[in-house]
Design a protein around this motif. Structure first.
Motif, PDB file in Angstrom:
ATOM      1  N   GLU A 187       0.846  -1.184   0.000  1.00  0.00           N
ATOM      2  CA  GLU A 187       0.000   0.000   0.000  1.00  0.00           C
ATOM      3  C   GLU A 187       0.885   1.238   0.000  1.00  0.00           C
ATOM      4  O   GLU A 187       1.818   1.337   0.801  1.00  0.00           O
ATOM      5  CB  GLU A 187      -0.917   0.025   1.235  1.00  0.00           C
ATOM      6  N   LEU A 188       0.589   2.192  -0.893  1.00  0.00           N
ATOM      7  CA  LEU A 188       1.425   3.379  -1.011  1.00  0.00           C
ATOM      8  C   LEU A 188       1.421   4.199   0.277  1.00  0.00           C
ATOM      9  O   LEU A 188       2.469   4.670   0.736  1.00  0.00           O
ATOM     10  CB  LEU A 188       0.931   4.232  -2.183  1.00  0.00           C
ATOM     11  N   GLU A 189       0.251   4.348   0.892  1.00  0.00           N
ATOM     12  CA  GLU A 189       0.183   5.124   2.122  1.00  0.00           C
ATOM     13  C   GLU A 189       1.028   4.492   3.218  1.00  0.00           C
ATOM     14  O   GLU A 189       1.672   5.196   4.004  1.00  0.00           O
ATOM     15  CB  GLU A 189      -1.256   5.271   2.607  1.00  0.00           C
ATOM     16  N   SER A 190       1.056   3.168   3.285  1.00  0.00           N
ATOM     17  CA  SER A 190       1.855   2.490   4.310  1.00  0.00           C
ATOM     18  C   SER A 190       3.333   2.851   4.174  1.00  0.00           C
ATOM     19  O   SER A 190       4.038   3.013   5.178  1.00  0.00           O
ATOM     20  CB  SER A 190       1.675   0.979   4.197  1.00  0.00           C
ATOM     21  N   ALA A 191       3.803   2.986   2.938  1.00  0.00           N
ATOM     22  CA  ALA A 191       5.206   3.334   2.713  1.00  0.00           C
ATOM     23  C   ALA A 191       5.508   4.723   3.258  1.00  0.00           C
ATOM     24  O   ALA A 191       6.533   4.950   3.923  1.00  0.00           O
ATOM     25  CB  ALA A 191       5.521   3.277   1.220  1.00  0.00           C
ATOM     26  N   PHE A 192       4.622   5.677   2.987  1.00  0.00           N
ATOM     27  CA  PHE A 192       4.855   7.035   3.468  1.00  0.00           C
ATOM     28  C   PHE A 192       4.648   7.132   4.981  1.00  0.00           C
ATOM     29  O   PHE A 192       5.357   7.882   5.661  1.00  0.00           O
ATOM     30  CB  PHE A 192       3.931   8.009   2.728  1.00  0.00           C
ATOM     31  N   ARG A 193       3.695   6.380   5.512  1.00  0.00           N
ATOM     32  CA  ARG A 193       3.478   6.407   6.957  1.00  0.00           C
ATOM     33  C   ARG A 193       4.705   5.857   7.680  1.00  0.00           C
ATOM     34  O   ARG A 193       5.165   6.437   8.669  1.00  0.00           O
ATOM     35  CB  ARG A 193       2.242   5.599   7.328  1.00  0.00           C
ATOM     36  N   ALA A 194       5.255   4.753   7.189  1.00  0.00           N
ATOM     37  CA  ALA A 194       6.416   4.145   7.842  1.00  0.00           C
ATOM     38  C   ALA A 194       7.623   5.076   7.796  1.00  0.00           C
ATOM     39  O   ALA A 194       8.324   5.251   8.803  1.00  0.00           O
ATOM     40  CB  ALA A 194       6.754   2.812   7.175  1.00  0.00           C
ATOM     41  N   THR A 195       7.874   5.689   6.645  1.00  0.00           N
ATOM     42  CA  THR A 195       9.021   6.601   6.559  1.00  0.00           C
ATOM     43  C   THR A 195       8.779   7.854   7.393  1.00  0.00           C
ATOM     44  O   THR A 195       9.713   8.397   8.005  1.00  0.00           O
ATOM     45  CB  THR A 195       9.319   6.972   5.100  1.00  0.00           C
ATOM     46  N   GLY A 196       7.528   8.311   7.439  1.00  0.00           N
ATOM     47  CA  GLY A 196       7.221   9.468   8.282  1.00  0.00           C
ATOM     48  C   GLY A 196       7.455   9.175   9.756  1.00  0.00           C
ATOM     49  O   GLY A 196       8.012   9.998  10.488  1.00  0.00           O
ATOM     50  N   LEU A 197       7.045   7.988  10.209  1.00  0.00           N
ATOM     51  CA  LEU A 197       7.291   7.588  11.597  1.00  0.00           C
ATOM     52  C   LEU A 197       8.792   7.514  11.879  1.00  0.00           C
ATOM     53  O   LEU A 197       9.272   7.948  12.936  1.00  0.00           O
ATOM     54  CB  LEU A 197       6.638   6.238  11.878  1.00  0.00           C
ATOM     55  N   ALA A 198       9.533   6.954  10.934  1.00  0.00           N
ATOM     56  CA  ALA A 198      10.982   6.845  11.097  1.00  0.00           C
ATOM     57  C   ALA A 198      11.638   8.220  11.162  1.00  0.00           C
ATOM     58  O   ALA A 198      12.563   8.458  11.954  1.00  0.00           O
ATOM     59  CB  ALA A 198      11.577   6.026   9.955  1.00  0.00           C
ATOM     60  N   LEU A 199      11.147   9.146  10.349  1.00  0.00           N
ATOM     61  CA  LEU A 199      11.699  10.496  10.355  1.00  0.00           C
ATOM     62  C   LEU A 199      11.482  11.183  11.696  1.00  0.00           C
ATOM     63  O   LEU A 199      12.400  11.805  12.237  1.00  0.00           O
ATOM     64  CB  LEU A 199      11.054  11.329   9.242  1.00  0.00           C
ATOM     65  N   ARG A 200      10.268  11.061  12.229  1.00  0.00           N
ATOM     66  CA  ARG A 200       9.984  11.720  13.506  1.00  0.00           C
ATOM     67  C   ARG A 200      10.851  11.138  14.625  1.00  0.00           C
ATOM     68  O   ARG A 200      11.352  11.864  15.490  1.00  0.00           O
ATOM     69  CB  ARG A 200       8.507  11.593  13.848  1.00  0.00           C
ATOM     70  N   ALA A 201      11.025   9.809  14.608  1.00  0.00           N
ATOM     71  CA  ALA A 201      11.867   9.182  15.631  1.00  0.00           C
ATOM     72  C   ALA A 201      13.320   9.616  15.469  1.00  0.00           C
ATOM     73  O   ALA A 201      14.015   9.883  16.465  1.00  0.00           O
ATOM     74  CB  ALA A 201      11.754   7.659  15.541  1.00  0.00           C
ATOM     75  N   ALA A 202      13.801   9.697  14.226  1.00  0.00           N
ATOM     76  CA  ALA A 202      15.180  10.121  13.977  1.00  0.00           C
ATOM     77  C   ALA A 202      15.404  11.547  14.463  1.00  0.00           C
ATOM     78  O   ALA A 202      16.460  11.875  15.022  1.00  0.00           O
ATOM     79  CB  ALA A 202      15.497  10.003  12.488  1.00  0.00           C
ATOM     80  N   GLU A 203      14.411  12.407  14.271  1.00  0.00           N
ATOM     81  CA  GLU A 203      14.518  13.782  14.758  1.00  0.00           C
ATOM     82  C   GLU A 203      14.585  13.818  16.276  1.00  0.00           C
ATOM     83  O   GLU A 203      15.325  14.606  16.862  1.00  0.00           O
ATOM     84  CB  GLU A 203      13.326  14.601  14.254  1.00  0.00           C
ATOM     85  N   GLU A 204      13.812  12.965  16.926  1.00  0.00           N
ATOM     86  CA  GLU A 204      13.833  12.915  18.388  1.00  0.00           C
ATOM     87  C   GLU A 204      15.195  12.433  18.888  1.00  0.00           C
ATOM     88  O   GLU A 204      15.742  12.966  19.861  1.00  0.00           O
ATOM     89  CB  GLU A 204      12.722  11.996  18.899  1.00  0.00           C
ATOM     90  N   ILE A 205      15.749  11.408  18.226  1.00  0.00           N
ATOM     91  CA  ILE A 205      17.067  10.906  18.607  1.00  0.00           C
ATOM     92  C   ILE A 205      18.114  12.013  18.468  1.00  0.00           C
ATOM     93  O   ILE A 205      18.967  12.207  19.340  1.00  0.00           O
ATOM     94  CB  ILE A 205      17.445   9.695  17.731  1.00  0.00           C
ATOM     95  N   MET A 206      18.027  12.766  17.372  1.00  0.00           N
ATOM     96  CA  MET A 206      18.972  13.858  17.161  1.00  0.00           C
ATOM     97  C   MET A 206      18.807  14.937  18.223  1.00  0.00           C
ATOM     98  O   MET A 206      19.785  15.498  18.717  1.00  0.00           O
ATOM     99  CB  MET A 206      18.759  14.470  15.774  1.00  0.00           C
TER     100      MET A 206
END
Length: 698
Positions: free
Chosen positions: A670-689
């Motif tokens: 599902e296309l939305e699943s791909a963007f949702r997963a990368t969006g979640l990863a981005l937010r977590a990466a920002e928090e780690i930074m």
């Protein structure tokens, strides 16, 4: 919001609460306390009119619901009348309530009503909360949380997360409110809560915030000298055996030749294990064709693992024998411990003491067991061993492990290890995560959590490993009924989902709302690692996918880059007339694999301009899915940026999806699943930074 009346301890009067706040340097209204008309009049002389009167009773949580609050009293005559009327109303509506008196307080000028509170979470200790206040606080639930210890940055971020922040900043031309005064008050509340061990919970609603200050108008505290705060520190506990994830020998105590018994299923599953296998059963000379032994101490060698399937009451004797024999690690599958009641709890304490005496670590008890697919090791009574892969799965539910391995949910990514935690009497989530961090086969971890033991220690420990080892978690017990179910499962007490969510955010863990989402996101991070930024490009031959990609990118905080002139010029050299000339790169519906390959080659030459690439395709006759998948694999190997496959379809795309899976390239159906997963990863990466930067600042 937590109902503080359901907590242990005693609710002190609002007047006592005001005194606590005053001593902490927090602004409260002028006030007095009255047990008679005369005392009420004298108190009003101090506060000045207009005034507010409120019933004081440890039995009444919501004063306004019983007519226990009167505002805007202008003079002494009105005060006497309203004082007696208030007592009469409360007595009529709650005749059994213990009334200790009436609070007399100055009427505070109107302002924005906010909420602040504190509670002790069973997993994470002290927690501060903030949000929109007033009578509808429980309806709107515009509340954010922060775990202790607090920092000014944490408190500021807590304000920013709420809808109230827009009002505080000056909404639609209104003047901004006194944010600095609010920050100061929340900081003082945090200091007060941290220093006063006897405060179990507090609830201030409302805080009145204006352009020139803030005042705590309604304060409720629960005090309990006998309730200690949950311990935050605990000794480092880790299975130190080098053979923990690479055992060469396994013994099974309680192995059985009788179909239907747990010991039969476990031993049968272990027959595929590549190492040495020893059944332990004093009643049999051999089991399923393998020589059996009477006890662990009679084995020809000390096994790396001991799997225990005997009845609960027999476990202490088996563990004692194992400890004397030098066994370092055991998996206790047997049930009948803490989850079964007081007798089982005492039995669990007994086996824990035995393990500590011999420096022996154990999983469980009351667990499904452990799987390591790369070793063909299935030390569970589950039916199926999943394919090897880079994602570890740690779960408090054995049934969920059985379900996902049987359904094929993990088939796309494969797993490095599957661990059932059971009661977590000894080894806990963080212990296994430290082991996964040291495992070269594990690139990401998925957690199914009902309860964390010592959550604050967990958060601090995860912060140390999260950059190397991405973690995705699904927390059960979000609903009221879910919490009740969790309490009866493995003896767990599920904590507040909102507080767990805050703990995940603070530690960089990605929260997932479903098992499918958890494994899709875990597979993405295991393959591609943390995203290096949010600049993205989409390559597709389907116009609909291109349009949807733009929508989903905006939804999940992903920036679709503008193509520079040199990129457009190179693309235009081989694209047909009518291609999109922008990102998403719509190559037109007749695009074949060659057009994809040339586009991906161009992106490699300009890979300094993007961080994430989505390769999307539908099952059309012009595309060979296997060739396209192979081109995507080559593309991924030529860059350290995140590459996301979106081969979307059914049987027509299955051969290509298999190629991506075999090469550990994430693919989303599902296309939305791909963007949702990368969006979640981005937010977590920002928090780690952010917490890395905070550490550098300190």
């Amino acid at each position: 919001m937590q109902n503080i009346c359901n907590m242990p301890g005693r609710i002190i009067s609002e007047a006592e609460g005001y005194e606590i706040l005053k001593d902490a340097g927090i602004n409260v209204p002028k006030f007095g306390f009255a047990k008679s008309e005369d005392e009420a009049v004298r108190a009003a002389g101090y506060t000045g009119y207009p005034i507010v009167i409120k019933i004081s009773s440890p039995d009444i949580s919501h004063k306004s619901d019983v007519g226990g609050v009167v505002t805007g009293i202008p003079d002494q005559e009105s005060l006497i009348r309203e004082y007696n009327s208030l007592l009469s109303r409360v007595s009529e509506k709650m005749p059994d309530a213990q009334v200790t008196g009436v609070l007399i307080a100055e009427q505070v000028s109107p302002g924005t009503e906010l909420f602040a509170g504190g509670t002790i979470d069973p997993s994470f200790g002290r927690v501060l909360s903030f949000g929109t206040g007033g009578t509808l606080v429980e309806l709107w639930k515009d509340i954010s949380f922060r775990l202790f210890p607090l920092t000014p940055e944490k408190i500021s971020g807590m304000i920013d997360e709420t809808r109230a922040s827009s009002v505080i900043g000056g909404f639609r031309g209104a003047p901004p409110l006194d944010r600095e005064a609010l920050l100061d008050m929340l900081g003082k509340l945090g200091d007060l809560f941290e220093k006063r061990d006897d405060i179990v919970s507090f609830d201030i609603n409302p805080l009145i915030l204006t352009e020139s200050g803030v005042v705590a108008v309604d304060a409720r505290f629960i005090i309990d000298d006998d309730v200690p705060e949950p311990k935050v520190e605990m000794p480092e506990k880790f299975c130190t055996s080098e053979a923990f994830l690479s055992p060469k020998s396994i013994a099974v105590a309680g192995a059985s030749a009788t179909p239907g018994k747990i010991g039969y299923f476990v031993f049968q599953n272990l027959l595929e294990f590549e190492g040495r296998l020893y059944p332990v059963n004093p009643k049999r000379s051999e089991i399923l064709g393998v020589k059996a032994y009477d006890s662990v101490s009679e084995l020809p060698e000390v096994p790396d693992w001991l799997v225990i399937c005997v009845p609960a009451k027999a476990v202490p004797a088996v563990l004692e024998d194992a400890g004397k024999s030098g066994v370092r690690f055991a998996v206790i599958i047997s049930a009948g411990f803490r989850e079964s009641g007081e007798e089982g709890r005492l039995l669990e304490e007994e086996i824990l003491n035995i393990a500590r005496k011999y420096d022996l670590c154990f999983a469980g008890p009351n667990c499904l067991g452990i799987m390591i697919p790369g070793l063909r090791l299935n030390a569970t009574f589950g039916p199926k061993l999943p394919q090897p892969g880079p994602v570890a799965f740690l779960s408090q539910s054995g049934a969920i492990i059985s379900a996902i391995t049987d359904s094929g949910l993990v088939a796309d990514t494969g797993v490095s290890a599957v661990i059932s935690l059971g009661n977590q009497a000894d080894l806990k989530f963080i212990d296994y995560m430290r082991a996964m961090e040291r495992d070269p086969q594990t690139k990401a971890v998925v957690l199914y959590i009902e309860e964390l033991k010592n959550g604050r220690k967990f958060v601090e420990s995860v912060k140390k490993i999260i950059k190397r080892l991405p973690v995705v978690a699904i927390k059960a017990g979000r609903s009221k009924k879910g919490k009740i179910a969790a309490r009866s499962h493995t003896g767990s007490l599920a904590g507040s989902w909102e507080i767990y969510h805050e703990a995940f955010r603070e530690s960089g863990i990605i929260p997932a709302m479903s098992l499918t989402e958890a494994f899709e996101t875990g597979g993405l991070l295991a393959s591609e690692g943390w995203p290096k930024g949010n600049r993205a490009v989409v390559v597709s031959s389907a116009g609909g996918f291109a349009v949807l990609s733009a929508d989903y990118a905006e939804d999940y905080g992903i920036c679709l880059i503008d193509l520079d002139d040199d990129m457009k010029e190179e693309l235009d050299s081989f694209m047909p007339s009518g291609w999109s000339m922008k990102n998403p790169i719509d190559m037109i519906g007749d695009a074949g694999v060659e057009r994809y390959a040339k586009t991906l080659d161009m992106l490699i030459r300009y890979q300094d301009r993007w961080d994430i690439a989505y390769v999307a395709a539908a099952p059309v006759t012009s595309i060979d899915p296997v060739r396209l998948a192979k081109e995507t694999v080559v593309f991924s190997r030529q860059t350290d940026k995140m590459v996301v496959g979106c081969l979307i379809g059914g049987e027509g795309m299955a051969p290509g999806v298999k190629v991506l899976n075999d090469n550990h390239i994430p693919n989303f159906s599902e296309l939305e699943s791909a963007f949702r997963a990368t969006g979640l990863a981005l937010r977590a990466a920002e928090e780690i930074m952010s917490f890395e930067n905070a550490g550098e600042t300190k």
